[in-house]
Scaffold this motif. Sequence first.
Motif, mmCIF file in Angstrom:
data_model
loop_
_atom_site.group_PDB
_atom_site.id
_atom_site.type_symbol
_atom_site.label_atom_id
_atom_site.label_comp_id
_atom_site.label_asym_id
_atom_site.label_seq_id
_atom_site.Cartn_x
_atom_site.Cartn_y
_atom_site.Cartn_z
ATOM 1 N N GLY A 120 -14.159 18.565 4.717
ATOM 2 C CA GLY A 120 -12.777 18.139 4.607
ATOM 3 C C GLY A 120 -12.048 19.020 3.617
ATOM 4 N N VAL A 121 -10.785 19.256 3.877
ATOM 5 C CA VAL A 121 -10.036 20.232 3.084
ATOM 6 C C VAL A 121 -9.413 19.623 1.827
ATOM 7 C CG1 VAL A 121 -8.139 21.883 3.132
ATOM 8 C CG2 VAL A 121 -9.565 21.584 5.150
ATOM 9 N N ALA A 122 -8.780 18.486 1.967
ATOM 10 C CA ALA A 122 -8.106 17.851 0.839
ATOM 11 C C ALA A 122 -8.036 16.354 1.105
ATOM 12 C CB ALA A 122 -6.704 18.434 0.645
ATOM 13 N N SER A 123 -7.657 15.608 0.084
ATOM 14 C CA SER A 123 -7.612 14.150 0.207
ATOM 15 C C SER A 123 -6.193 13.623 0.025
ATOM 16 C CB SER A 123 -8.527 13.500 -0.837
ATOM 17 O OG SER A 123 -9.878 13.854 -0.633
ATOM 18 N N ALA A 124 -5.992 12.412 0.470
ATOM 19 C CA ALA A 124 -4.730 11.714 0.226
ATOM 20 C C ALA A 124 -4.978 10.637 -0.821
ATOM 21 C CB ALA A 124 -4.207 11.093 1.519
ATOM 22 N N THR A 125 -3.998 10.420 -1.668
ATOM 23 C CA THR A 125 -4.118 9.391 -2.695
ATOM 24 C C THR A 125 -3.190 8.219 -2.382
ATOM 25 O OG1 THR A 125 -2.422 10.416 -4.108
ATOM 26 C CG2 THR A 125 -4.716 11.100 -4.444
ATOM 27 N N PHE A 126 -3.642 7.042 -2.764
ATOM 28 C CA PHE A 126 -2.923 5.806 -2.504
ATOM 29 C C PHE A 126 -2.903 4.933 -3.752
ATOM 30 C CE2 PHE A 126 -4.404 7.141 1.608
ATOM 31 C CZ PHE A 126 -3.549 6.608 2.561
ATOM 32 N N ILE A 178 0.865 -1.174 0.000
ATOM 33 C CA ILE A 178 0.000 0.000 0.000
ATOM 34 C C ILE A 178 0.904 1.226 0.000
ATOM 35 C CG2 ILE A 178 -1.726 1.296 1.298
ATOM 36 C CD1 ILE A 178 -2.493 -1.446 2.601
ATOM 37 N N VAL A 179 0.742 2.072 -1.006
ATOM 38 C CA VAL A 179 1.623 3.226 -1.168
ATOM 39 C C VAL A 179 0.843 4.515 -0.924
ATOM 40 C CG1 VAL A 179 3.100 4.490 -2.780
ATOM 41 C CG2 VAL A 179 3.030 1.980 -2.850
ATOM 42 N N LEU A 180 1.308 5.324 0.017
ATOM 43 C CA LEU A 180 0.774 6.661 0.258
ATOM 44 C C LEU A 180 1.620 7.628 -0.556
ATOM 45 C CD1 LEU A 180 -0.907 8.825 1.741
ATOM 46 C CD2 LEU A 180 0.752 8.682 3.619
ATOM 47 N N HIS A 181 1.038 8.229 -1.577
ATOM 48 C CA HIS A 181 1.823 9.051 -2.487
ATOM 49 C C HIS A 181 2.498 10.233 -1.807
ATOM 50 C CE1 HIS A 181 -1.022 7.160 -5.559
ATOM 51 N NE2 HIS A 181 0.174 6.717 -5.873
ATOM 52 N N SER A 182 1.816 10.857 -0.878
ATOM 53 C CA SER A 182 2.364 12.068 -0.255
ATOM 54 C C SER A 182 3.523 11.779 0.682
ATOM 55 C CB SER A 182 1.268 12.814 0.506
ATOM 56 O OG SER A 182 0.750 12.019 1.561
#
Length: 333
Positions: free
Chosen positions: A231-237, A88-92
């Motif tokens: 919510g302000v922004a999202s995280a991509t995976f 599982i990769v968290l891009h940020s």
Amino acid sequence: MKHLTCAAVALTLATCATLAAPVAAETLKISSYLPPKHAFTLAVEAWGQELSQKTNGDITVEVFPAGQLGPVNRQFDLVTAGAADAAIVLHSATPGRFAMSELAGLPLSHPAAGDLSTISSERLTALAPDYLADEHAGTKIIWMAVTPPLKINLAKVNPDSLEALKGLRIRSAGQVFQSVLETLGASPLPVPPAEVAEGLAKGIVDGAMFPFEADMAFDLGPELDYSLEPGVASATFAFVMSEKTYDGLSPETRAVIDAMSGPARGAAFGAEWDKGENAGRAYLGENDVTIVTLSEAEQDKLQGMVAPIIDAQIAAVGKDNPDAQAFYDAYTQ
């Protein structure tokens, strides 16, 4: 002659025994930096069980949660280096490395159909082959995922206006979240997810950016008093498999994995994440956390404040990838 006959019989029996011996199942290692109870960890465990079932046990999967194989910023490298078969990769977690993918997490940016993870994860997975394959070179993308928008969760300070956020130290991960917080006058701090609860308890941070589901997964409820919507922004995976591992599997197994990959899988996982978000909201309520909704006027103000961030980020990515604007437009249509 008698000795030769016996020897021949023994050889035949040995050969038959060898042919009859069951072929050992191949075990794939999946790395997750997330806790065992996190929605994504549970999802890849379920995916592995389904893979084993559909290959009649020829393939089994072992999941290593909580960063057992490596920290969050090493997950993609674990796969390309062969230390894990999938991860599982968290891009940020690796700023700049997955710049195109992170455009899907820009503030207040989501498909026109809505900001549910079901919708955004399906869209991002569908666009990945055309726009994001180069960023994930050396791997097969099983599915992409976009979190429900991350909320600003706070201890002690009531965020009834954007002004209340000024000067607060808030945990975040990634350039986009850092830019948003700085625009709001807050100070972003890169605290590892597993250390946030302790950071809140000790006053090292005043808050953290997480979706409700992650608040629950990391058990932040006892340390929080408020959470801010929208919510302000999202995280991509990305859930990726080593290309080398995939290519080394039988054609039959590859066909099974192909059928277990793609936009429908992104949507299915997103739906589970949305369920988890609802459960996280209930969890915060059980911990007496007040969920504050910004007024329409404050939301309009927020939109105006983050618009330059969106434009600047697309322009920055566009310097190296001319498809940046086209990708963003395709994602948000």
